[in-house]
Design an enzyme around this catalytic site. Structure first.
Site, PDB file in Angstrom:
ATOM      1  CG  HIS A  49       1.309   3.776   1.349  1.00 15.36           C
ATOM      2  ND1 HIS A  49       0.861   2.475   1.224  1.00 15.36           N
ATOM      3  CD2 HIS A  49       2.603   3.748   0.909  1.00 15.36           C
ATOM      4  CE1 HIS A  49       1.825   1.715   0.717  1.00 15.36           C
ATOM      5  NE2 HIS A  49       2.899   2.469   0.526  1.00 15.36           N
ATOM      6  CB  THR A  61       1.469  -1.662  -2.686  1.00 18.47           C
ATOM      7  OG1 THR A  61       2.195  -0.519  -2.242  1.00 18.47           O
ATOM      8  CG2 THR A  61       1.845  -1.971  -4.129  1.00 18.47           C
TER       9      THR A  61
END
Length: 415
Positions: free
Chosen positions: A352, A84
């Site tokens: 992720h 992120t």
């Protein structure tokens, strides 16, 4: 005299009096509104955290689909590591994490022994290796306002957006949209021209349940509704806007059955792990470099490791001093853990941080507005190209020092 006749007479007298007392050239209030100067377009950069492009195939995104059909869209490649904070900063600096300084959601710096950067860190020390776009805008005299964005609450060498909000998960999508609209209701002199907006619900659902779960579809539908409300409020306000909608990364399913254990390859006292999960960053303990290298650089199923200086060039990663000495990357859908309890990572649901070229890591991109020619789907590109696009939309000159450029958009941005 009948009561209707009296009313007509009174109305006639009032009309005659108005003709006598009002200036001949006094404009009517509604006429003044009609000739009010049209609003100049603004640019709004919107992040939908963790939104994979194929989420639009679920049939719950009419607003995003309309914007894509009337503008441009692509499957955008995140930077490595595909997590992120590094990618949000890459999007607004035009520099990959190795150059923007935010090399992970969790990182360390030898200049600050004992300190750890996390996603709650707002000390400028961590953030000032690269200039974010709101600082660029402010330096150019363009007012900016950020309704959440990693780093936007940081005092960047004395510069912040004119308006910014400290991130708070409890502020819901409606309140976030309302903040944007409230800023745009201001008079032209104090109205921001560059704004950011951030939604986290899709990413949160993906982590908790995995990308294929119905909860993710619900979150996708809800954020599309919020985008629809933003469009409606902008229309009601008469505010033209170039909307640039992005995601920082995609999402892949994970499982406790797909785990590689670093601490089964090495004694735990042989290394210090900074981060683990889809990718691992670790430093050898004093005098243990050769031991760590032998264990990590050997072939492994579902995992590949490198010294930081040997990370493949396509990742553009390993030159920054904040990158640990060894970097390992798990196969997409697998995890590499350094102990029983992950440092900062779930072991089920979704995540992720994998190879940015993996289809599961692809990120949403849509742009629509008066400066965007409708061209539909365009080829994939790297997320560092977004900053050059923002520069074009706000009339700023190109910056050759950036990692990205505006090549993907030269045929679609109206000059």
């Amino acid at each position: 005299m009948r009561w209707t006749t009296r009313i007509l007479a009174a109305a006639l007298c009032a009309a005659l009096q108005a003709c006598v007392t009002a200036p001949v050239n006094a404009p009517r209030r509604d006429a003044m509104a009609a000739v009010e100067a049209p609003r100049a377009p603004v640019t709004i950069l919107i992040s939908i955290d963790g939104f994979r492009p194929d989420y639009r195939n679920r049939g719950v995104t009419p607003n995003l689909d309309a914007l894509a059909d009337g503008g441009i869209s692509a499957a955008m490649r995140p930077s490595f590591p595909s997590v992120t904070f590094p990618n949000h900063y890459a999007i607004v600096t035009g520099l990959r994490p190795d150059r923007n300084g935010i090399v992970g959601n969790r990182m360390e710096d030898q200049r600050r022994p004992g300190e750890v950067f996390t996603m709650q860190s707002d000390d400028p020390f961590w953030w000032t290796e690269a200039e974010p776009f709101w600082v660029t805008a402010e330096k150019a005299g363009i007012r900016s306002a950020t309704m959440f964005w990693p780093g936007s609450n940081v005092d960047w060498n004395g510069i912040r957006p004119d308006d910014w909000q400290q991130y708070a998960h409890a502020i819901d999508a409606r309140q976030r949209v309302d903040s944007i609209i409230d800023w745009l209701r201001r008079p032209a002199a104090t109205r921001p021209r560059f704004l950011t907006l951030y939604f986290d619900a899709v990413d949160s659902a993906g982590h908790k349940y995995g990308p294929d779960d119905a909860h993710v579809t619900t979150a996708v539908r809800d954020v599309d509704t919020a985008i629809g409300r933003l469009r409606a409020e902008l229309s009601h306000l008469g505010q033209p806007a170039n909307l640039v909608i992005v995601a920082d990364h995609g999402m892949a399913p994970i499982s406790p059955a797909r785990v590689v254990r670093i601490d089964k390859m090495l004694p735990p006292d042989a290394f210090h792990a900074v981060t683990d999960g889809p990718y691992v960053g670790l430093d050898p303990a004093a005098g243990r470099d050769a031991e760590v290298a032998r264990a990590l650089l050997a072939p492994h199923d579902h995992l590949q490791c490198w010294r930081k200086g040997a990370v493949p060039e396509r990742f553009h990663y390993g030159k920054n001093a904040r990158v640990p000495a060894f970097v390992c990357l798990a196969e997409t859908g697998w995890l590499a853990l350094t102990k029983d309890a992950p440092i900062d990572h779930p072991v089920s649901g979704g995540t992720h941080g994998f190879d940015p070229t993996s289809p599961e890591m692809a990120a949403l991109f849509i742009a629509n507005g008066p400066a965007i020619r409708p061209r539909g789907a365009i080829p994939a590109f790297d997320n560092v190209d977004v900053t050059p696009l923002l520069r074009d939309l706000l009339g700023l000159p190109a910056d050759a020092k950036l990692d990205g450029d505006d090549a993907p958009f030269r045929e679609v941005v109206a000059r």
